[in-house]
Design a protein around this motif. Structure first.
Motif: not given
Length: 317
Positions: A121-126, A149-150, A155-161
């Motif tokens: 899910m986060p990969i698809q969202m990123a 804003w979305a 960048p948040v997802l990029a760091v988390l991934l």
């Protein structure tokens, strides 16, 4: 009924209520929008959606392989597509539970199935937010303004991934749940491979919406710009819908978001017709993929009969 369950039902009722009210208010325009669509365009859109869903399955399969459980395409398709039907049931746990149980039958540890599911899910969202930013800024900058804003989530997802970060997060989660740690850590190569399949899926999703938009009377976009705008519009509305995870498969929310994103090129009535058509096509794609994958996996598992089955005993003598 629990308070959480009541909130889910209430949110779903509100989302569907606003959707029904919008359809009723623009009924004549909605009907006109539907009348512009041909069966050929709808079928082409279904084909594009099936390709997009295949990209999602391969994203999940790449993650599962990186975690140490590579599956043949047929078996992976069955586990993923059949499990994904659980997203239409209120609650967020049914798809992962289904994939965990079916994966266990194939020798995949439950922890790996869960990790692959929650990482998909986060990969698809990123990937979706990245695609939306690039395509909408190219094809229709005004469309993305209210939702800028979305894009802060990218960048948040990029760091988390980042593998070192996500491996630490997964390890902490498993310790809190008192589960055994994963046998293999995620690698950067595996994450990039999964992201690549995700981006391919977004391109196919864009084609599915572009086919519908091409016959809906969209103004100001055509050709390559139409495809770019459609890709960004779908990716952005999908991401906005998935953020409201309390409703099954983002029901109603994604359509409301899509109508808003399409407003620069379509009046509200035709935009509602496009959003509803897209939803119908997506559901059809889910059902076709799940049914086909289940049948293909079953036929592959059936023992061969006839002359070849008689040959084995003779060779064994």
């Amino acid at each position: 009924m629990t308070v959480k369950g009541a909130v889910r039902i209430g949110f779903l009722a509100v989302a569907l209520g606003f959707g029904a009210w919008a359809v009723a208010r623009e009924w004549d325009s909605v009907v006109t929008g539907f009348s512009r669509l041909s069966w050929t365009s709808v079928l082409l859109s279904v084909v594009a959606v099936i390709a997009a869903l295949g990209g999602g399955m391969l994203t999940w399969r790449a993650l599962l392989a990186d975690l140490g459980s590579p599956l043949p395409v047929r078996q992976a398709a069955k586990v993923f597509f059949v499990g994904q039907l659980g997203k239409y049931i209120p609650g967020s746990v049914w798809p992962v539970l289904a994939q965990m149980e079916m994966g266990r039958d194939l020798g995949v540890p439950r922890s790996r199935s869960a990790a692959a599911f929650f990482l998909t899910m986060p990969i698809q969202m990123a990937g979706g937010l990245l695609v939306a930013a690039v395509t909408l800024l190219t094809a229709g900058p005004a469309a993305i303004g209210p939702y800028a804003w979305a894009l802060l989530l990218v960048p948040v997802l990029a760091v988390l991934l980042e593998p070192r970060v996500i491996n630490a997060v997964i390890g902490l989660g498993l310790r809190l749940l008192r589960r055994e740690p994963l046998e293999r850590a995620l690698t950067r190569r595996g994450m990039l491979g999964a992201l690549g399949w995700s981006l391919a899926g977004w391109a196919a999703y864009g084609l599915h919406l572009a086919v519908i938009l091409g016959q809906s009377g969209a103004t100001g976009v055509s050709g390559a710009r139409l495809v770019a705008f459609a890709t960004g519009a779908f990716a952005l509305s999908w991401c906005l819908g998935i953020m409201t995870f309390v409703v099954p498969a983002g029901a109603g929310v994604r359509e409301l978001a899509m109508v808003a994103v399409l407003s620069p090129v379509l009046p509200q009535g035709p935009a509602i017709a496009v959003a509803l058509t897209s939803r119908i096509v997506l559901v059809a794609g889910d059902l076709l993929c799940a049914g086909t994958a289940a049948l293909a996996a079953r036929s592959a598992a059936l023992p061969e009969a006839g002359p070849q089955s008689d040959k084995a005993p003779r060779n064994a003598l």
